[in-house]
Design a protein around this motif. Structure first.
Motif, PDB file in Angstrom:
ATOM      1  N   MET A   1      56.652  45.140  46.422  1.00 24.75           N
ATOM      2  CA  MET A   1      55.263  44.983  46.754  1.00 24.75           C
ATOM      3  C   MET A   1      54.427  46.075  46.143  1.00 24.75           C
ATOM      4  N   LYS A   2      54.697  46.454  44.987  1.00 22.04           N
ATOM      5  CA  LYS A   2      54.008  47.544  44.349  1.00 22.04           C
ATOM      6  C   LYS A   2      52.803  47.021  43.621  1.00 22.04           C
ATOM      7  N   THR A   3      51.699  47.121  44.253  1.00 14.60           N
ATOM      8  CA  THR A   3      50.470  46.562  43.735  1.00 14.60           C
ATOM      9  C   THR A   3      50.061  47.221  42.454  1.00 14.60           C
ATOM     10  N   ILE A   4      50.411  48.417  42.333  1.00 12.43           N
ATOM     11  CA  ILE A   4      49.881  49.231  41.267  1.00 12.43           C
ATOM     12  C   ILE A   4      49.968  48.626  39.900  1.00 12.43           C
ATOM     13  N   THR A   5      51.067  48.068  39.647  1.00 20.00           N
ATOM     14  CA  THR A   5      51.202  47.589  38.297  1.00 20.00           C
ATOM     15  C   THR A   5      50.172  46.575  37.926  1.00 20.00           C
ATOM     16  N   LEU A   6      49.561  46.020  38.808  1.00 20.74           N
ATOM     17  CA  LEU A   6      48.511  45.046  38.550  1.00 20.74           C
ATOM     18  C   LEU A   6      47.586  45.465  37.469  1.00 20.74           C
ATOM     19  N   ALA A   7      47.010  46.570  37.593  1.00 19.82           N
ATOM     20  CA  ALA A   7      46.009  47.020  36.675  1.00 19.82           C
ATOM     21  C   ALA A   7      46.470  46.994  35.253  1.00 19.82           C
ATOM     22  N   LEU A   8      47.681  47.292  35.029  1.00 19.81           N
ATOM     23  CA  LEU A   8      48.187  47.439  33.680  1.00 19.81           C
ATOM     24  C   LEU A   8      48.080  46.188  32.853  1.00 19.81           C
ATOM     25  N   GLY A   9      48.349  45.075  33.479  1.00 21.85           N
ATOM     26  CA  GLY A   9      48.319  43.856  32.692  1.00 21.85           C
ATOM     27  C   GLY A   9      47.051  43.748  31.905  1.00 21.85           C
ATOM     28  N   ALA A  10      46.009  44.256  32.404  1.00 24.99           N
ATOM     29  CA  ALA A  10      44.723  44.129  31.737  1.00 24.99           C
ATOM     30  C   ALA A  10      44.735  44.706  30.358  1.00 24.99           C
ATOM     31  N   ILE A  11      45.439  45.767  30.149  1.00 24.45           N
ATOM     32  CA  ILE A  11      45.373  46.416  28.850  1.00 24.45           C
ATOM     33  C   ILE A  11      45.968  45.550  27.770  1.00 24.45           C
ATOM     34  N   ALA A  12      46.655  44.534  28.158  1.00 17.60           N
ATOM     35  CA  ALA A  12      47.209  43.649  27.149  1.00 17.60           C
ATOM     36  C   ALA A  12      46.143  43.246  26.181  1.00 17.60           C
ATOM     37  N   LEU A  13      44.984  43.236  26.661  1.00 12.40           N
ATOM     38  CA  LEU A  13      43.838  42.916  25.812  1.00 12.40           C
ATOM     39  C   LEU A  13      43.890  43.736  24.555  1.00 12.40           C
ATOM     40  N   ALA A 159      54.678  45.042  30.436  1.00 15.12           N
ATOM     41  CA  ALA A 159      54.613  44.188  29.249  1.00 15.12           C
ATOM     42  C   ALA A 159      53.358  43.344  29.376  1.00 15.12           C
ATOM     43  N   ALA A 160      52.369  43.614  28.514  1.00 14.85           N
ATOM     44  CA  ALA A 160      51.055  42.994  28.646  1.00 14.85           C
ATOM     45  C   ALA A 160      50.767  42.035  27.498  1.00 14.85           C
ATOM     46  N   ALA A 182      55.965  43.498  35.208  1.00 14.68           N
ATOM     47  CA  ALA A 182      56.650  44.781  35.398  1.00 14.68           C
ATOM     48  C   ALA A 182      57.621  44.633  36.560  1.00 14.68           C
ATOM     49  N   ARG A 183      58.524  45.594  36.679  1.00 19.48           N
ATOM     50  CA  ARG A 183      59.449  45.639  37.817  1.00 19.48           C
ATOM     51  C   ARG A 183      59.482  47.059  38.348  1.00 19.48           C
ATOM     52  N   ILE A 184      59.405  47.192  39.672  1.00 20.60           N
ATOM     53  CA  ILE A 184      59.505  48.502  40.300  1.00 20.60           C
ATOM     54  C   ILE A 184      60.554  48.435  41.412  1.00 20.60           C
ATOM     55  N   SER A 199      65.361  42.521  48.630  1.00 24.48           N
ATOM     56  CA  SER A 199      65.666  43.279  47.420  1.00 24.48           C
ATOM     57  C   SER A 199      64.821  44.539  47.270  1.00 24.48           C
ATOM     58  N   ASP A 200      65.449  45.559  46.674  1.00 20.99           N
ATOM     59  CA  ASP A 200      64.733  46.772  46.293  1.00 20.99           C
ATOM     60  C   ASP A 200      63.821  46.474  45.101  1.00 20.99           C
ATOM     61  N   GLU A 201      64.303  45.610  44.194  1.00 19.87           N
ATOM     62  CA  GLU A 201      63.514  45.260  43.012  1.00 19.87           C
ATOM     63  C   GLU A 201      62.318  44.384  43.398  1.00 19.87           C
ATOM     64  N   VAL A 202      61.169  44.776  42.912  1.00 20.65           N
ATOM     65  CA  VAL A 202      59.944  44.011  43.140  1.00 20.65           C
ATOM     66  C   VAL A 202      59.393  43.620  41.774  1.00 20.65           C
ATOM     67  N   ASP A 203      59.322  42.331  41.512  1.00 21.17           N
ATOM     68  CA  ASP A 203      58.754  41.847  40.248  1.00 21.17           C
ATOM     69  C   ASP A 203      57.258  41.659  40.419  1.00 21.17           C
ATOM     70  N   LEU A 204      56.513  42.145  39.432  1.00 24.20           N
ATOM     71  CA  LEU A 204      55.058  42.091  39.480  1.00 24.20           C
ATOM     72  C   LEU A 204      54.526  41.212  38.356  1.00 24.20           C
ATOM     73  N   GLU A 205      53.582  40.356  38.700  1.00 26.11           N
ATOM     74  CA  GLU A 205      52.856  39.558  37.708  1.00 26.11           C
ATOM     75  C   GLU A 205      51.376  39.865  37.877  1.00 26.11           C
ATOM     76  N   ILE A 206      50.741  40.223  36.766  1.00 23.87           N
ATOM     77  CA  ILE A 206      49.368  40.690  36.814  1.00 23.87           C
ATOM     78  C   ILE A 206      48.460  39.751  36.039  1.00 23.87           C
ATOM     79  N   SER A 207      47.315  39.457  36.598  1.00 23.29           N
ATOM     80  CA  SER A 207      46.296  38.679  35.910  1.00 23.29           C
ATOM     81  C   SER A 207      44.968  39.405  36.102  1.00 23.29           C
ATOM     82  N   VAL A 208      44.338  39.821  34.981  1.00 23.29           N
ATOM     83  CA  VAL A 208      43.169  40.677  35.119  1.00 23.29           C
ATOM     84  C   VAL A 208      42.058  40.277  34.156  1.00 23.29           C
ATOM     85  N   ALA A 209      40.840  40.389  34.645  1.00 16.81           N
ATOM     86  CA  ALA A 209      39.654  40.165  33.825  1.00 16.81           C
ATOM     87  C   ALA A 209      38.822  41.442  33.826  1.00 16.81           C
ATOM     88  N   PHE A 210      38.365  41.849  32.634  1.00 10.74           N
ATOM     89  CA  PHE A 210      37.506  43.026  32.483  1.00 10.74           C
ATOM     90  C   PHE A 210      36.146  42.602  31.920  1.00 10.74           C
TER      91      PHE A 210
END
Length: 213
Positions: A1-13, A159-160, A182-184, A199-210
């Motif tokens: 449940m690591k929210t943090i990685t969310l932001a990162l996906g945006a940089i894929a831009l 990975a963005a 990402a995975r944390i 599970s200890d592993e938390v898979d994150l999927e990020i969708s972001v608009a800037f």
């Protein structure tokens, strides 16, 4: 449940170089959309930026939830993607799951003064700050950074992928979009309840608009 990685996906831009334009869901950005991204500072559109997390529920099936209301900034130059800077904040109390009982459990205080099972009512925000960006393809990049949450800070790589850009048809704001994965390990942030059956592993999927500022 690591929210943090969310932001990162945006940089894929950034990885998309100068190819930007609005796309149908799932459609790859095309070279015909060279509606050049303008270098400068962008801010998240909190209403349309999400981080989905997934954990294994007793090894039977994945269980999903999400965080929203993400705020932050992206500084980017399409001619120098690897100089991009990202700083994103995710409010943990924006947690959404289908079960209200489970949401209450994840945000409730520990019983009789003990530590909460998951986040607790005073978990505050998660924050991701990029440290470097490595371009991996015409539309992709790896964003390295530090994720701070629950009093702990750990390195995270996302990975963005650039997914589109153009003028928002409702607000006319110049907008760019990304997804990320990402995975944390939640135990690294002090969330060890029910390990290892959840599970200890938390898979994150990020969708972001800037939106350009």
């Amino acid at each position: 449940m690591k929210t943090i990685t969310l932001a990162l996906g945006a940089i894929a831009l950034a990885a998309a170089g100068t190819h930007l334009n609005a796309q149908p869901a799932g459609a790859p950005a095309s070279s015909e959309e060279v509606a050049a991204v303008t270098a400068g500072s962008y801010a998240t559109d909190p209403a349309h930026t999400l981080v989905r997390w997934s954990v294994s529920h007793f090894g039977f099936n994945p269980y999903w939830g999400s965080f929203g209301d993400v705020t932050g900034t992206l500084d980017i130059d399409p001619d120098d993607i690897e100089s991009a800077k990202l700083d994103v904040t995710i409010p943990i109390d924006s947690l959404a799951v289908v079960s209200e009982d489970l949401r209450a459990h994840m945000l409730r205080p520990g019983s009789e003064g003990a530590a909460p099972d998951f986040f607790g009512p005073d978990a505050g925000n998660a924050r991701f700050v990029s440290t470097s960006v490595s371009r991996t393809g015409p539309m992709t990049a790896t964003i390295h950074g530090k994720l701070s949450m629950m009093g702990e800070t750990r390195p995270v790589a996302i990975a963005a992928q650039f997914t589109g850009a153009g003028a928002n048809p409702m607000t006319k704001a110049e907008t760019i979009g990304f997804t990320g994965r990402a995975r944390i390990l939640r135990s690294e942030y002090g969330i060890a309840f029910a390990l290892p059956v959840i599970s200890d592993e938390v898979d994150l999927e990020i969708s972001v608009a800037f939106e350009r500022q």
